[in-house]
Design an enzyme around this catalytic site. Sequence first.
Site, PDB file in Angstrom:
ATOM      1  N   HIS A  97      28.920  44.136  19.920  1.00 16.79           N
ATOM      2  CA  HIS A  97      29.701  45.338  19.656  1.00 16.79           C
ATOM      3  C   HIS A  97      29.232  46.495  20.536  1.00 16.79           C
ATOM      4  CE1 HIS A  97      26.326  47.270  17.576  1.00 16.79           C
ATOM      5  NE2 HIS A  97      26.095  46.097  16.993  1.00 16.79           N
ATOM      6  N   ARG A 147      31.531  47.825  12.983  1.00 14.11           N
ATOM      7  CA  ARG A 147      31.270  48.015  14.408  1.00 14.11           C
ATOM      8  C   ARG A 147      31.694  46.797  15.227  1.00 14.11           C
ATOM      9  NH1 ARG A 147      26.558  47.595  11.464  1.00 14.11           N
ATOM     10  NH2 ARG A 147      24.953  46.102  12.128  1.00 14.11           N
ATOM     11  N   GLU A 159      24.904  40.999  11.372  1.00 12.45           N
ATOM     12  CA  GLU A 159      23.622  41.255  12.023  1.00 12.45           C
ATOM     13  C   GLU A 159      22.478  40.763  11.141  1.00 12.45           C
ATOM     14  OE1 GLU A 159      21.579  41.388  14.257  1.00 12.45           O
ATOM     15  OE2 GLU A 159      21.844  43.345  15.234  1.00 12.45           O
ATOM     16  N   HIS A 176      26.753  40.589  16.954  1.00 15.07           N
ATOM     17  CA  HIS A 176      25.676  41.571  17.022  1.00 15.07           C
ATOM     18  C   HIS A 176      24.538  41.053  17.893  1.00 15.07           C
ATOM     19  CE1 HIS A 176      27.605  43.656  13.550  1.00 15.07           C
ATOM     20  NE2 HIS A 176      27.973  42.420  13.275  1.00 15.07           N
TER      21      HIS A 176
END
Length: 466
Positions: A128, A179, A206, A300
Amino acid sequence: VSKHTGATVSPAGWTASAALVFPAVFISLIALLGACIALSLSALPSPSAVPRGPPRPFARGGLACGPWTHPPTSTHIPADTPPKREAEPHATMQGTLAAGTGAKGVIRIPAHRPIREPNCYQLVLLRHGESEWNFAKRFTGWVDVDLTETGRLQAARAGKVLKNHNFEFDEAHASVLKRAVRTLWTALHSSDHHWIPVRHTWRLNERHYGGLTGLSKKEAERELGKDMLLRYRRGYDTEPLPMEETHPYWTGSDRRYRDLGTLLPTGESLQQCKERILPYWYESIVPSIRAGRSVLVAAHNNVIRCLAKHLDHIPTENLRDLEIPTGVPIVYNLDKESLKPVGEPDKFGFTGRYLSDDDVEEMPSPWEQGVAVNEVLTLELLQREAHRLNLDLSGIKCVTDSVEKHGDVASASAASAPELKAVDASEPQQLADAGARPVVSIGNMDRQSRTAQSDPLDDWMQPTGF
């Protein structure tokens, strides 16, 4: 004949004479016409002497046609004019496009750098864009923060790079965190992939930082020490302090994870993060790749590091130094039989290829052009937007208040009646004389006002329609 010779000719004689004379005359005419045509053709130049090319108009009228042609007799072309050459065919991925004649007239367009290996599937991984807590250098984990403006631009740029390299995706996968989702949406929009199916899963979230979540790097270093913090951040099997239910960012109350039960992590090492990702990799992503579908994964930093370790078998001591940049697409070429990466690894053992944006044509970004609702504009940005849209600012008023005069937003919001003064946006001097930095709020309130608990401007300011 009878007048001069005294002889007479019967009608039968006339018929016989005509039968002999007329064919001879007709044959003579045909021969004469053929000689004229041959003479005309002999005057034409040979095909090798005339440049071949598409039809082109001449200076004084007339349109050339056929494989080679001559200008009308009334057209004068100087003797030193070089012949017009036909443009070469378009370049392939490895070639260049050349047009014109001579070294000074050649125009070359650089071709794309080849990033696809033959007989391989392509998998694209995309971290991201920069998030708000990336910028603040805080441990984010599963906290659902948004992208910064820089992050949004990175996501848009990633989509343009993918489009420039002619990637055509069949499906996409992403985490359930904002995100990554916004990055994927923006990249799909920029690369014209609005319609492809997208799957979201918590398994691509993440790494969960446990009790470190929300701390800045400096705060964590003060509490844990530099060495311990490094073990938590870059260690492979070191599990962080668990997150308790009293933690301000406790994830157990998030309805996205209410059905996870005992699968809900309270803190993960990088090894545990990898073990959480791999079931989804084998159940959802690998079958799509083997079916020949082009897959994009928006995730992520640590998720991509775990996938890279799994695919490339990166040694643990090298993994700690592998950092994935934000908003840069990574291409893996996977062998169609074994799904093993193909290509030369770098010093870490990483075989993914970062897509360069050197070949992307610079275009104005929609994020740079647009003005969002509730966006705070400086006078310079307002004037630039007005100039771009050919708007007259003489009828638009800018409002300055005591919020801009106070250094502290809380103290400004505590003021019972902030001073409001309307000035002409087209007159910079009026704004300077107002004693405040010019701000224009597009929407119900400006960005600084949103951080205060209460703002007397909330009920007063309405969308301007600009």
